[in-house]
Write a protein that holds these residues in place. Structure first.
Motif, mmCIF file in Angstrom:
data_model
loop_
_atom_site.group_PDB
_atom_site.id
_atom_site.type_symbol
_atom_site.label_atom_id
_atom_site.label_comp_id
_atom_site.label_asym_id
_atom_site.label_seq_id
_atom_site.Cartn_x
_atom_site.Cartn_y
_atom_site.Cartn_z
ATOM 1 N N HIS A 191 0.836 -1.200 0.000
ATOM 2 C CA HIS A 191 0.000 0.000 0.000
ATOM 3 C C HIS A 191 0.869 1.247 0.000
ATOM 4 O O HIS A 191 2.067 1.191 0.275
ATOM 5 C CB HIS A 191 -0.932 0.019 1.215
ATOM 6 N N ASN A 192 0.245 2.364 -0.349
ATOM 7 C CA ASN A 192 0.964 3.636 -0.335
ATOM 8 C C ASN A 192 0.079 4.720 0.234
ATOM 9 O O ASN A 192 -1.153 4.617 0.216
ATOM 10 C CB ASN A 192 1.468 4.002 -1.741
ATOM 11 N N THR A 193 0.716 5.751 0.747
ATOM 12 C CA THR A 193 -0.001 6.908 1.281
ATOM 13 C C THR A 193 0.628 8.189 0.737
ATOM 14 O O THR A 193 1.788 8.211 0.339
ATOM 15 C CB THR A 193 0.046 6.947 2.825
ATOM 16 N N ASN B 74 -2.399 10.907 4.851
ATOM 17 C CA ASN B 74 -3.199 9.961 4.062
ATOM 18 C C ASN B 74 -4.282 10.695 3.279
ATOM 19 O O ASN B 74 -5.489 10.464 3.471
ATOM 20 C CB ASN B 74 -3.808 8.882 4.971
ATOM 21 N N THR C 179 -5.400 10.458 0.346
ATOM 22 C CA THR C 179 -6.296 9.653 -0.489
ATOM 23 C C THR C 179 -7.184 8.718 0.328
ATOM 24 O O THR C 179 -7.923 7.915 -0.244
ATOM 25 C CB THR C 179 -5.473 8.827 -1.491
ATOM 26 N N THR D 139 -6.499 6.101 2.010
ATOM 27 C CA THR D 139 -6.194 4.707 1.694
ATOM 28 C C THR D 139 -6.471 3.813 2.897
ATOM 29 O O THR D 139 -6.122 4.142 4.033
ATOM 30 C CB THR D 139 -4.715 4.570 1.297
ATOM 31 N N GLU D 140 -7.117 2.670 2.636
ATOM 32 C CA GLU D 140 -7.383 1.699 3.693
ATOM 33 C C GLU D 140 -6.286 0.641 3.681
ATOM 34 O O GLU D 140 -6.037 0.008 2.653
ATOM 35 C CB GLU D 140 -8.752 1.056 3.482
ATOM 36 N N TYR D 141 -5.638 0.428 4.807
ATOM 37 C CA TYR D 141 -4.520 -0.506 4.850
ATOM 38 C C TYR D 141 -4.317 -1.000 6.283
ATOM 39 O O TYR D 141 -4.751 -0.369 7.243
ATOM 40 C CB TYR D 141 -3.232 0.156 4.354
#
Length: 324
Positions: free
Chosen positions: A265-267, A292, A294, A296-298
């Motif tokens: 994943h990326n943030t 974060n 965007t 992002t779910e991680y």
């Protein structure tokens, strides 16, 4: 000590230590037994490090570092099964490390008429951890494990480019690691209800498994622009990969153990600040930080067989700084 001659600099450092353990137990031993205090267990240790740097010219340097460290086993390994008997098999954990690197620095780089400042650093490392000892209690059993070895190796690259007289700073970091448990071992198991009772052996199939609980590959890309009127904008992209779930090697008492790997994943984070300079009698710095961006779910953390914890979604932070 340190040595320097022309383009070469080198250093050497050494240290010694002694760790002494003694255990006092009022639960398993009575006053009359005379055994409430254990024998002392002494473990001499040492640390040795040497390194050198050689400047090939004004822009390029080569360097290397090597180290050896011998540290005492942990207290739970020195006295097995939570009693006062000194473990005759307990020995120091030994760590050997080697690092080789290349550096490049040019503060006056000119490309297509643009004046730039550039810095690059590349290093490769290998760390060998021997005789790591583990103690685990589960299902009313005590597992005593010694002789586990781990190898951590990888390469790290850092690069930075400055432009417009330092107003723009573009940077990147890449870390690629390969961290593994090296060998299978045998655990000595005893009942937690009868710690002086018979023991039996259980094979631990840790060899070849990846070390968990941290991403072995990471990348950071960022740019920082400082405007002449006090505004600073700094977006940062971060990538995480090869992050294996946390687990205890003592749990791997069967073959074909399946490790859980957190999905890559990326943030993207954004940092901005504004300095009022001389506009106010008292200079203020206002800051806005968006983490974060965007949403992002991680998984930020994961425990093998138990599940994980999600990382935070988009969050905001405001700051105010006053300079007296």
């Amino acid at each position: 000590g340190e040595y320097s001659m022309n383009q070469l600099t080198a250093f050497l450092s050494a240290a010694g230590s002694n760790t002494s353990y003694q255990r006092e137990d009022f639960f398993n031993y009575t006053d009359e037994s005379g055994n409430q205090k254990s024998e002392k267990a002494d473990y001499p240790g040492y640390a040795l490090k040497l390194g050198a740097n050689y400047n090939l010219n004004d822009n390029i340097n080569l360097y290397g570092n090597a180290g050896m460290l011998s540290i005492a086993p942990n207290f739970r390994s020195a006295y097995l099964n939570y009693n006062n008997t000194v473990n005759p098999n307990a020995k120091n954990e030994d760590i050997t490390s080697l690092e080789l690197g290349f550096g490049y620095l040019n503060q006056n780089l000119n490309i297509m008429g643009y004046d730039l400042a550039y810095k690059l650093n590349i290093n490769a490392y290998s760390t060998y951890w021997q005789n790591k000892q583990l103690v685990k209690t589960a299902n009313d059993l005590i597992y005593n494990i010694d002789g586990v070895n781990a190898v951590h190796s990888g390469i790290e690259i850092e690069s930075r480019l400055g432009a417009f007289d330092g107003a723009l700073d573009v940077y990147g970091v890449l870390s690629i690691g390969n961290w593994e448990w090296e060998n299978d071992v045998v655990a000595s198991v005893v009942s937690d209800d009868d710690r002086s009772g018979p023991t039996y052996d259980v094979e631990i199939f840790a060899g070849g498994l990846k070390v968990g609980d941290a991403p072995q590959t990471q990348m950071v890309l960022g740019a920082k622009y400082t405007a002449p009127f006090g505004l600073v904008v700094n977006p940062v992209f971060t990538l995480f990969d090869k992050h294996y779930a946390a687990y205890d090697p003592a749990d791997v008492d069967y073959e074909n153990y399946s490790q859980y790997q957190i999905e890559s994943h990326n943030t993207i984070d954004l940092h901005m600040s504004y300095n009022t300079g001389e506009l106010l009698p008292l200079p203020l710095t206002l800051g806005l930080h968006v983490f974060n961006c965007t949403d992002t779910e991680y998984f930020a953390d994961y425990r093998q067989g138990s599940g994980g914890f999600y990382g935070a979604g988009t969050t905001y932070n405001l700051s105010l700084g006053v300079k007296f």
